[in-house]
Design a protein around this motif. Structure first.
Motif, PDB file in Angstrom:
ATOM      1  N   ASP A 153       5.239   2.111   2.059  1.00  0.00           N
ATOM      2  CA  ASP A 153       5.384   0.870   1.287  1.00  0.00           C
ATOM      3  C   ASP A 153       4.306  -0.141   1.688  1.00  0.00           C
ATOM      4  OD1 ASP A 153       6.779  -0.697  -0.599  1.00  0.00           O
ATOM      5  OD2 ASP A 153       7.773  -1.786   1.014  1.00  0.00           O
ATOM      6  N   ARG A 154       4.091  -0.239   2.992  1.00  0.00           N
ATOM      7  CA  ARG A 154       3.066  -1.158   3.512  1.00  0.00           C
ATOM      8  C   ARG A 154       1.684  -0.748   2.991  1.00  0.00           C
ATOM      9  NH1 ARG A 154       0.755  -5.216   5.082  1.00  0.00           N
ATOM     10  NH2 ARG A 154       0.024  -5.680   7.157  1.00  0.00           N
ATOM     11  N   ILE A 156       0.970   1.009   0.323  1.00  0.00           N
ATOM     12  CA  ILE A 156       0.854   0.771  -1.117  1.00  0.00           C
ATOM     13  C   ILE A 156       0.502  -0.694  -1.365  1.00  0.00           C
ATOM     14  CG2 ILE A 156       2.097   0.772  -3.325  1.00  0.00           C
ATOM     15  CD1 ILE A 156       3.827   3.085  -2.075  1.00  0.00           C
ATOM     16  N   GLY A 157       1.127  -1.578  -0.586  1.00  0.00           N
ATOM     17  CA  GLY A 157       0.822  -3.005  -0.684  1.00  0.00           C
ATOM     18  C   GLY A 157      -0.643  -3.281  -0.390  1.00  0.00           C
ATOM     19  N   LEU A 158      -1.182  -2.604   0.626  1.00  0.00           N
ATOM     20  CA  LEU A 158      -2.588  -2.804   0.988  1.00  0.00           C
ATOM     21  C   LEU A 158      -3.512  -2.196  -0.069  1.00  0.00           C
ATOM     22  CD1 LEU A 158      -2.475  -2.043   4.816  1.00  0.00           C
ATOM     23  CD2 LEU A 158      -2.718  -4.264   3.731  1.00  0.00           C
ATOM     24  N   GLU A 160      -2.964  -1.981  -3.203  1.00  0.00           N
ATOM     25  CA  GLU A 160      -2.973  -2.822  -4.410  1.00  0.00           C
ATOM     26  C   GLU A 160      -4.133  -3.801  -4.391  1.00  0.00           C
ATOM     27  OE1 GLU A 160       0.905  -4.543  -4.444  1.00  0.00           O
ATOM     28  OE2 GLU A 160       1.794  -2.829  -5.480  1.00  0.00           O
ATOM     29  N   MET A 166      -3.153   2.057  -8.997  1.00  0.00           N
ATOM     30  CA  MET A 166      -1.820   2.465  -8.556  1.00  0.00           C
ATOM     31  C   MET A 166      -1.888   3.834  -7.876  1.00  0.00           C
ATOM     32  SD  MET A 166       0.643   0.696  -8.381  1.00  0.00           S
ATOM     33  CE  MET A 166       2.363   0.356  -8.455  1.00  0.00           C
ATOM     34  N   LEU A 194       9.766   2.679  -3.617  1.00  0.00           N
ATOM     35  CA  LEU A 194       8.314   2.553  -3.648  1.00  0.00           C
ATOM     36  C   LEU A 194       7.783   2.209  -5.036  1.00  0.00           C
ATOM     37  CD1 LEU A 194       7.250   5.475  -1.297  1.00  0.00           C
ATOM     38  CD2 LEU A 194       7.542   3.076  -0.753  1.00  0.00           C
ATOM     39  N   ALA A 195       8.528   2.603  -6.058  1.00  0.00           N
ATOM     40  CA  ALA A 195       8.167   2.260  -7.438  1.00  0.00           C
ATOM     41  C   ALA A 195       6.732   2.637  -7.797  1.00  0.00           C
ATOM     42  CB  ALA A 195       8.409   0.773  -7.703  1.00  0.00           C
ATOM     43  N   ILE A 196       6.304   3.852  -7.431  1.00  0.00           N
ATOM     44  CA  ILE A 196       5.012   4.365  -7.906  1.00  0.00           C
ATOM     45  C   ILE A 196       5.231   5.763  -8.486  1.00  0.00           C
ATOM     46  CG2 ILE A 196       3.596   3.022  -6.322  1.00  0.00           C
ATOM     47  CD1 ILE A 196       3.223   5.559  -4.637  1.00  0.00           C
TER      48      ILE A 196
ATOM     49  N   ARG B 139       6.161  -5.823  -0.960  1.00  0.00           N
ATOM     50  CA  ARG B 139       6.271  -4.632  -0.122  1.00  0.00           C
ATOM     51  C   ARG B 139       6.252  -4.984   1.349  1.00  0.00           C
ATOM     52  NH1 ARG B 139       5.726  -0.180  -3.288  1.00  0.00           N
ATOM     53  NH2 ARG B 139       4.808  -0.491  -5.336  1.00  0.00           N
ATOM     54  N   SER B 140       6.535  -3.972   2.172  1.00  0.00           N
ATOM     55  CA  SER B 140       6.551  -4.143   3.619  1.00  0.00           C
ATOM     56  C   SER B 140       5.270  -4.835   4.092  1.00  0.00           C
ATOM     57  CB  SER B 140       6.689  -2.768   4.268  1.00  0.00           C
ATOM     58  OG  SER B 140       6.630  -2.888   5.657  1.00  0.00           O
ATOM     59  N   GLN B 142       4.196  -7.756   3.337  1.00  0.00           N
ATOM     60  CA  GLN B 142       3.685  -8.804   2.467  1.00  0.00           C
ATOM     61  C   GLN B 142       4.581 -10.034   2.566  1.00  0.00           C
ATOM     62  OE1 GLN B 142       3.540  -6.648  -1.271  1.00  0.00           O
ATOM     63  NE2 GLN B 142       1.374  -6.207  -0.974  1.00  0.00           N
ATOM     64  N   ASN B 157      11.019  -5.289  -0.875  1.00  0.00           N
ATOM     65  CA  ASN B 157      11.270  -4.069  -0.112  1.00  0.00           C
ATOM     66  C   ASN B 157      11.523  -4.393   1.360  1.00  0.00           C
ATOM     67  OD1 ASN B 157      11.027  -2.548  -2.373  1.00  0.00           O
ATOM     68  ND2 ASN B 157       9.068  -1.625  -1.844  1.00  0.00           N
TER      69      ASN B 157
END
Lengths: 264, 250
Positions: A153-154, A156-158, A160, A166, A194-196, B139-140, B142, B157
């Motif tokens: 998750d972390r 995926i945030g990075l 983005e 995606m 995770l929504a991907i 997300r984690s 953030q 999340n």
């Protein structure tokens, strides 16, 4: 112009290198020209998993520093004519290469290859930034464990924030009987969080460990279930619509009959 | 005397006072003064001139209170509203002004109003009614931080953090951290379509699920503070628990 795909996860030990090796090989088997790049400088593994360790002469850092030409550092895999590897250096650390240099190297490779598969190191520091620098797409690998999903998750945030768009998700090492008992996160739970987009689910398979130790990518074996899953991921990457494989072994007639009589 | 009779007498007395006041008004307006006193149903209204200096104004108020308007400024308790016009008074100046009027025991100052406020006050006022909409998955790792109320269209999340000076409304799954009222407002709430947070904070109260409140019911819920403890209730209790929440924004 080819496509750069970074394989990343955040957490260590979830199967980034295994996924890179098998995905790269599977794409090569499907007729694509593939170059794999190991960016885990100081802790290189991809060459070992591929069984190409003894052929390394120059590495990624040598190319970045201009000590050799890119072509000199590439190792051609003799088993698959379409497959090459650019190994990482083992004696330096992540700061030996900058994101700009990585981007330059990957851009050069993309001119010649259809797919450049970049194996990313664990973590979110310089090594991650290097690996992502040249990529156009990203594959995030996770296992059905809370800690791995949290790190995914972390990541995926990075991602983005980068230009990779995606990312796609690979859920590795799924044990169907544990999921069935509710002892393991199931695919739906992970996707909900995770929504991907999901691109593949790889079952836990002893054959992966065996083939990694032998230095032969698992996809060369046609019976391994993990191997089929990796081949399917490669086909989905090429745009084919391949349905998800059932995680359980198909129950035979004999098994059904035993179940009917209450023996199981 | 019957209760009705008493009431009747009182109200008649009041009426006589108002008549006197309206007579006074005529006199006041003819003299060009800094303070205009008018009688209304609610009591006396002091209109202060906003073009003269503050000292002139004070002098005129003192003059009116201490000398010229003795007859109306004595008797029963009268509510006084002060309208300052476009004059900004610091709190000390306001105190000076009200001090003079309070000299008369029967004058009760109800409100002091001005048409102007400082930029700081205006900014604080704007933040109070500030409402932002954000479309994102937090997300984690953030952090989403906002001033005012926040409506998040998306999930938070685990490991993700949402902070706001006002209330936080999550139209999605709240699994991470949410901190409402970070500058100390304890009247704010945290609402989520699906409430299963790692940790909630309102003002300086920290709460984890399973401690003060049990696991979520599955419906839309909100967390609020009552006597320094955090409680979680279903959304349909909101009108009873925080009826003023919506009015602030109007």
């Amino acid at each position: 112009m080819g496509i750069g795909i970074v394989v990343t996860s955040g957490k260590g030990g979830v199967g980034k290198t295994t996924t890179s090796a098998n995905l790269g090989t599977a794409l090569a088997l499907l007729g694509q020209k593939v170059c794999m790049v190991d960016t885990d400088i100081g802790l290189r593994n991809l060459d070992v998993v591929m069984g190409l360790e003894n052929r390394i002469i120059y590495d990624l850092v040598d190319v970045a520093e201009g000590a050799c030409r890119l072509q000199q550092a590439l190792i051609k895999d003799k088993r698959f004519e379409n497959l090459s590897l650019l190994p990482a250096a083992q004696t330096k650390d992540k700061s030996a290469v900058s994101p700009e240099q990585m981007e330059e190297i990957v851009t050069q490779l993309k001119r010649e290859y259809d797919y450049v598969v970049i194996d990313c190191p664990a973590g979110i520091e310089q090594g991650f930034r290097n690996a992502v620098a040249g990529a156009d797409q990203a594959i995030v690998v996770t296992t059905p464990e809370k800690a791995a999903v949290r790190d995914a998750d972390r990541i995926i945030g990075l991602l983005e924030r980068e230009k990779v768009g995606m990312p796609k998700l690979v859920i590795n090492r799924v044990r169907s009987h544990m999921v069935k008992n509710g002892d393991m996160l199931d695919v739906e739970d992970i996707l909900d969080l995770l929504a991907i987009d999901l691109i593949g689910v790889v079952p836990d398979d002893d054959h992966i460990i065996k083939s990694a130790n032998q230095g032969e990518p698992a996809v060369m074996n046609h019976e391994s279930r993990a191997s089929i899953a990796y081949r399917n991921i490669a086909r989905r990457l090429l745009g084919e619509a391949v349905p998800l494989q059932p995680l359980e072994e198909k129950a035979g007639v004999f098994h059904k009959m035993r179940k009917f009589f209450g023996l199981k | 005397m019957t209760r009705f009779g008493k009431f009747f007498k009182q109200s008649r007395k009041k009426v006589s006072v108002w008549r006197m006041v309206t007579v006074e008004v005529k006199q006041v307006t003819t003299v060009k003064s800094k303070v205009t006193i008018k009688g209304t149903k609610e009591g006396l209204v002091f209109f202060m001139d906003d073009t003269c200096s503050f000292d002139e104004l004070l002098a005129d108020v003192r003059e009116k209170i201490e000398h010229s308007h003795q007859q109306i400024l004595s008797g029963p308790l009268i509510r006084v509203s002060i309208k300052l016009g476009k004059r900004y008074l610091s709190s000390e100046q306001q105190e000076q002004l009200t001090q003079i009027i309070r000299q008369k025991g029967n004058l009760v100052i109800h409100t002091v109003e001005a048409d102007v406020i400082t930029k700081e006050e205006a900014f604080a006022e704007r933040l109070k009614t500030h409402f932002s909409v954000k479309v994102n998955t937090i997300r984690s790792g953030q952090v989403l931080e906002y001033e005012g109320d926040l409506l998040l269209l998306g999930d938070v999340n685990p490991g993700g953090i949402v902070r706001s000076t006002g209330s936080i409304y999550v139209l999605g799954h709240l699994r991470g951290y949410a901190h409402a009222g970070i500058s100390g407002d304890s009247q704010v709430i945290i609402a989520a379509a699906v409430m299963s947070p790692t940790q909630l904070r309102i003002a300086d109260v920290i709460s984890k699920p399973g401690e003060e409140w049990t696991k979520h019911s599955g419906g839309t819920e909100f967390a609020y503070l009552e006597n320094e403890t955090m409680l979680v209730a279903k959304m349909n209790y909101l009108p009873r628990i925080r009826p003023e929440l919506g009015e602030k924004k109007a």
